[in-house]
Design a protein around this motif. Structure first.
Motif, PDB file in Angstrom:
ATOM      1  N   ARG A  31     -28.350  -2.797  -7.816  1.00  0.00           N
ATOM      2  CA  ARG A  31     -28.816  -3.594  -6.780  1.00  0.00           C
ATOM      3  C   ARG A  31     -30.218  -3.980  -7.516  1.00  0.00           C
ATOM      4  O   ARG A  31     -30.746  -5.019  -7.171  1.00  0.00           O
ATOM      5  CB  ARG A  31     -28.820  -3.317  -5.335  1.00  0.00           C
ATOM      6  CG  ARG A  31     -27.389  -3.956  -3.918  1.00  0.00           C
ATOM      7  CD  ARG A  31     -28.023  -3.205  -3.118  1.00  0.00           C
ATOM      8  NE  ARG A  31     -28.082  -1.820  -2.352  1.00  0.00           N
ATOM      9  CZ  ARG A  31     -26.642  -1.400  -2.233  1.00  0.00           C
ATOM     10  NH1 ARG A  31     -25.625  -2.279  -1.843  1.00  0.00           N
ATOM     11  NH2 ARG A  31     -26.725  -0.117  -1.854  1.00  0.00           N
ATOM     12  N   LEU A  32     -31.258  -3.350  -7.476  1.00  0.00           N
ATOM     13  CA  LEU A  32     -32.246  -3.454  -7.614  1.00  0.00           C
ATOM     14  C   LEU A  32     -32.253  -4.099  -9.185  1.00  0.00           C
ATOM     15  O   LEU A  32     -32.947  -4.854  -9.173  1.00  0.00           O
ATOM     16  CB  LEU A  32     -33.261  -2.125  -8.141  1.00  0.00           C
ATOM     17  CG  LEU A  32     -34.508  -1.779  -9.023  1.00  0.00           C
ATOM     18  CD1 LEU A  32     -35.634  -2.940  -8.044  1.00  0.00           C
ATOM     19  CD2 LEU A  32     -35.054  -0.530  -8.638  1.00  0.00           C
ATOM     20  N   THR A  33     -31.379  -3.375 -10.025  1.00  0.00           N
ATOM     21  CA  THR A  33     -31.786  -4.045 -11.647  1.00  0.00           C
ATOM     22  C   THR A  33     -30.963  -5.436 -11.386  1.00  0.00           C
ATOM     23  O   THR A  33     -31.273  -6.526 -12.198  1.00  0.00           O
ATOM     24  CB  THR A  33     -31.337  -2.924 -12.553  1.00  0.00           C
ATOM     25  OG1 THR A  33     -29.591  -3.131 -12.127  1.00  0.00           O
ATOM     26  CG2 THR A  33     -31.746  -1.689 -12.652  1.00  0.00           C
ATOM     27  N   GLY A  34     -30.395  -5.488 -10.423  1.00  0.00           N
ATOM     28  CA  GLY A  34     -29.087  -6.946 -10.253  1.00  0.00           C
ATOM     29  C   GLY A  34     -30.235  -8.093 -10.291  1.00  0.00           C
ATOM     30  O   GLY A  34     -30.779  -8.498 -10.510  1.00  0.00           O
ATOM     31  N   PHE A  35     -30.849  -8.072  -8.861  1.00  0.00           N
ATOM     32  CA  PHE A  35     -31.778  -8.517  -8.077  1.00  0.00           C
ATOM     33  C   PHE A  35     -32.971  -8.923  -9.161  1.00  0.00           C
ATOM     34  O   PHE A  35     -33.401  -9.845  -9.582  1.00  0.00           O
ATOM     35  CB  PHE A  35     -32.284  -8.030  -7.425  1.00  0.00           C
ATOM     36  CG  PHE A  35     -33.191  -9.357  -6.108  1.00  0.00           C
ATOM     37  CD1 PHE A  35     -32.044 -10.060  -6.802  1.00  0.00           C
ATOM     38  CD2 PHE A  35     -34.464  -8.925  -5.613  1.00  0.00           C
ATOM     39  CE1 PHE A  35     -33.214 -11.718  -5.516  1.00  0.00           C
ATOM     40  CE2 PHE A  35     -35.151  -9.919  -5.036  1.00  0.00           C
ATOM     41  CZ  PHE A  35     -34.764 -10.568  -5.125  1.00  0.00           C
ATOM     42  N   ALA A  36     -33.421  -8.134  -9.833  1.00  0.00           N
ATOM     43  CA  ALA A  36     -34.908  -7.798 -11.170  1.00  0.00           C
ATOM     44  C   ALA A  36     -33.770  -8.957 -12.099  1.00  0.00           C
ATOM     45  O   ALA A  36     -34.925  -9.938 -12.472  1.00  0.00           O
ATOM     46  CB  ALA A  36     -35.148  -6.570 -11.478  1.00  0.00           C
TER      47      ALA A  36
END
Lengths: 551, 317
Positions: B105-110
């Protein structure tokens, strides 16, 4: 491979240096301030006004290793685990006295080999099962069996365990092969907390992950590794030790522990009301906590202070004169004033001042650079062109192996380095990981070893300083210190034991088998509307008395 | 095409085996002993009894020869069993399974923020006719790459969580807790993407086909979107594999600063405690992600640029 993001130690030390004078000023202007002792160890525990209910949000400074009281050893793990379980006895924070808890009374045989505990008959575990003598036996048998491999502290407290006899439903007799003066204090620790019969049979790994059932004022609701834990109030809890104010159920509905590795984030979170209390407040964050109406609770950890423990098996520290010079050349007050905060105290013995049996040796540990220099002169160490002494072409250079577990360590050691340089000794800092530190200890490839240990009993000197213990000194057996350390464990008379322990501390300082530096302190930030957060005798947190002002 | 994919899958397996083996060897070359580390942590730094360490080594299977342990671990990993953590006793697959969605979630959004930001910055800089504005815009990427991630994170926290209570400072709860960490993680990446894109776009603007398009009456905006961006995207796409690697590495810092559960935190704690099964599992998963992303990038080339069909890629491989 990967590193935790950290503000470089040098910058931290600088920040601390800048902040500390401000703190001292603040302390002066606000009048009486207590530091490092039990007087500052509690928030207003005005339980008359206590309002029940609410969730206390606590930010932990590091990841717990698990929640099993018997297996964990780090402060942050114990902050959670201690709430879940009670012990046979409790220890008074100020007097060090052992008082009843799950055991209403006990008898100790004159030779200190058998301990008979009479248990309360109204205690139940959170799964509904009652506490009986069989439970005590199951716990101690497990700890001296397979579980011992992953519960090192508990196993060491039970060394020489011969077995537990169930005398009747509520009476258990614990026997040892040899006299064991430290055992009674050990029964008050979280490591020997009593868990339910069923828990004793659970796999150690599953216990660490949360399959533990205790009789404590809180019950584990959830635990996630590296993330935190939630504990909820145990309904019907009615058997506190009596050392606290609250004699019934906890006031808080819940405590939510969250792991927050960055100290600035913990302090900012407290100031912006995202947390109610935070662990490990660093000197540079104190102003932010106090500025937001909170306070910082401090208490000195009992046990062995932070020390440089010399390896006496090799030159130059095989010469007692050089070791004594080290002790005389260090200005301990300056360490505390310059790179730590007023939560900390300079070491005045090898034991911290909050340890029962501590003896004040501040005269022997006072700064005397002239005496240090003359000891080194007499031992043949002559100052060279660069200010570092040398003898037979060898420079007086020693190293210190340290793991940066405590955040202030590097700044402290850099200042010690400057202080020693002033008398012509070169100190080389060797920072290692905790893993490598243990490997180095085994290999003996170091001049001095930097560490501390927390324990509220003077017996902690035995594993650290006896030649038959860890032997960090790499020394031969002797006929002074080794007998003192062995005899105190067999001393039934408290006064006699205190005397033996005092002699042992004196001997360690006289022979400079340790270069004590400063006493570790816990530093807890608490918001203005939170009351009754207290420390136990081992300087770990208790929440049984804690309450939050309700709007 | 099928042979091409099969060949790439075989190569991927070799990469995984190599990553596993190298990690195992490195962990074994370390002088420290995981059993002692665990016990020392268990005493709060109070030291280790050698007999206890021996008992624990037996329990963890560390008493076998390294080669035996290697074969055992490899065999288990091949059948999908990553073992259990030394430190916590939890199954490694569970630990990674809990951490990975959070980090995804974190890296996808980033990544989304980084691509939008990088593309926007580079396109604006390349599209504008004002050399002053272009200079200003092109000065941003080096700055974005240069500032330390944890510092950016702490500044964002200070401004948007502690001073103005807009976003929560810690935790994994909901979208609000995702914003600050994702922005922190996206800043250096969008800067990298912008740099590569801007360079490609500058080259594209000088290309003859742009002149042709302009001569045929296309507007600057249309040329920018239709021709320049598409041509400049190719080198940036090549970077994607590296960027995913950077995202995982950045997650270690960002997840620590923002106290988030995830892959990075797990890496950090497993490495510190020399938790061999967890480190091996994490390396395998990271290598797998890396290999899959690169495979997808290679397969996506022909879609963007018909000149790079599999026949060309095969030659390159």
């Amino acid at each position: 491979m990967t590193r935790t993001p950290r503000i470089p130690a040098r910058a931290r030390a600088l920040a601390a240096t800048l902040v500390v004078p401000a703190l001292l000023l603040a302390a002066c202007s606000s009048g009486g301030t207590t530091s490092g002792t039990s007087a500052a160890a509690t928030t207003t525990a005005d339980t008359a006004d206590a309002t029940p209910g609410g969730t206390l949000r606590f930010a932990l400074g590091a990841s717990p290793s698990g929640v099993d009281p018997q297996q964990v050893g780090s402060n942050v793990s114990i902050y959670i685990a201690r709430q879940l379980a009670d012990s046979l006895t409790d220890q008074d924070l100020t007097t060090g006295e052992i008082v009843p808890w799950l055991a209403e009374s006990w008898e100790v045989s004159d030779d200190l080999t058998t301990f008979t505990f009479h248990l309360r008959d109204d205690v139940t575990f959170s799964d509904g099962t009652p506490l009986t003598a069989t439970t005590v036996k199951a716990n101690f048998d497990a700890l001296t069996g397979e579980l011992g491999a992953t519960a090192p502290l508990a196993a060491s407290y039970l060394a020489g365990y011969a077995g537990t006899t169930v005398v009747d439903e509520h009476t258990a007799t614990v026997a040892f092969d040899a006299p064991n003066a430290q055992f009674l204090q050990a029964t008050s620790t979280v490591s020997l907390a009593i868990l339910s019969d069923a828990t004793a049979a659970v796999d150690p790994n599953e216990r660490l992950q949360g399959k533990v059932v205790g009789s404590g004022p809180f019950v584990l609701e959830s635990y996630t590794q590296d993330q935190g834990a939630v504990v909820t109030r145990r309904d019907g809890y009615a058997w506190p030790s009596g050392l606290g104010e609250n004699d019934g159920e906890a006031y808080l509905d819940k405590i939510q522990f969250t792991v927050v590795p960055e100290s600035g984030v913990r302090a900012g979170g407290l100031a912006s009301d995202q947390f109610d209390a935070v662990g490990d407040v660093l000197p540079q964050d104190v102003a932010q906590v106090e500025g937001a109406g909170g306070s910082v609770l401090t208490r000195t950890n009992p046990g062995v202070t932070f020390v440089l423990q010399p390896n006496v098996s090799a030159a130059p520290l095989d010469d007692v004169a050089v070791r004594q010079a080290l002790n005389l050349a260090i200005d301990r007050q300056q360490l505390v004033d310059t790179v730590l905060s007023d939560a900390f105290e300079p070491a005045t013995s090898v034991l911290a001042s909050t340890t029962p049996g501590y003896t004040d040796l501040s005269d022997d540990l006072a700064l005397d650079a002239a005496a240090a220099a003359s000891l080194l002169d007499d031992a043949g160490w002559v100052a060279g062109a660069d200010g570092i002494r040398a003898k037979d072409g060898e420079k007086l250079s020693i190293d210190v192996v340290y793991a940066p577990l405590f955040t202030g360590s590097q700044a402290v050691l850099e200042l010690v380095q400057q202080q020693l340089r002033a008398v012509g000794i070169d100190l080389v800092l060797r920072q290692v990981t905790p893993a490598d530190q243990q490997a180095l200890l085994d290999s003996g490839d170091y001049d001095t070893y930097y560490y501390n240990v927390t324990r509220a009993d003077a017996d902690i000197l035995r594993p650290q300083f006896a030649s038959t213990g860890r032997n960090i000194n790499h020394r031969e057996a002797d006929d002074v210190l080794d007998p003192l350390l062995a005899d105190q464990l067999a001393a039934a008379d408290p006064a006699k034991r205190a005397d033996l322990v005092a002699q042992a501390q004196q001997e360690i300082v006289d022979q400079a088998l340790a270069i004590p530096l400063f006493e570790l302190a816990q530093s807890i930030g608490v918001a203005g509307d939170v009351h009754g957060v207290t420390f136990d005798a081992s300087s770990r947190l208790l929440f049984h008395d804690a309450w939050i002002e309700q709007d | 095409m099928t042979t091409y994919v099969l060949r790439r899958v075989a190569a991927a397996l070799v990469v995984l085996l190599a990553a596993f083996t190298v990690t195992f060897v490195v962990l074994y070359l370390l002088p420290s002993d995981p059993a002692s580390i665990m016990l020392d942590a268990g005493t709060g730094g109070g030291g280790v009894d050698p007999a206890q360490a021996e008992a624990l080594r037996d329990r963890l299977g560390l008493d076998q020869s390294p080669f035996q342990q290697y074969l055992q671990a490899l065999g288990n990993a091949a059948t999908g069993d990553l073992g259990t953590s030394f430190a916590s006793g939890a199954p490694v697959a569970t630990l990674i399974g809990q951490a990975l969605p959070e980090t995804a979630r974190l890296t996808g959004f980033a990544l989304l923020l980084a691509v939008v930001g990088g593309l926007g910055l580079a396109s604006s800089a390349s599209w504008t006719r004002s050399s002053r504005l272009r200079g200003l815009l092109l000065a941003l990427p080096p700055l974005g790459v240069a500032v330390p991630t944890f510092w950016v994170g702490l500044v964002l926290l200070q401004l948007l969580s502690f001073r103005l209570p807009v976003f929560p400072a810690v935790g994994n709860q909901g979208f609000a807790s995702l914003v600050l960490p994702a922005v922190t993680l996206a800043i250096p990446l969008s800067a990298t993407i912008a740099q590569v894109l801007a360079q490609g776009m500058r080259a594209a603007w000088a290309a003859p086909y742009v002149e042709t398009a302009l001569a045929k009456g296309a507007t600057r905006t249309r040329v920018q979107l239709r021709h320049v961006t598409r041509n400049a995207a190719l080198p940036a796409l090549t970077l994607l594999g590296v960027i995913v690697g950077n995202l995982l590495a950045g997650a270690v810092v960002v997840e620590t600063v923002f106290s988030r559960q995830g892959f990075g935190r797990l890496v950090q704690s497993a490495v510190t405690s020399q938790d061999i099964p967890v480190v091996l599992g994490l390396v395998l998963v990271a290598a797998l992600v890396f290999v899959v992303v690169n495979l997808l990038v290679d397969l996506a080339y022909p879609l963007l640029d018909p000149r790079t069909g599999p026949h060309l890629a095969r030659k390159a491989a």
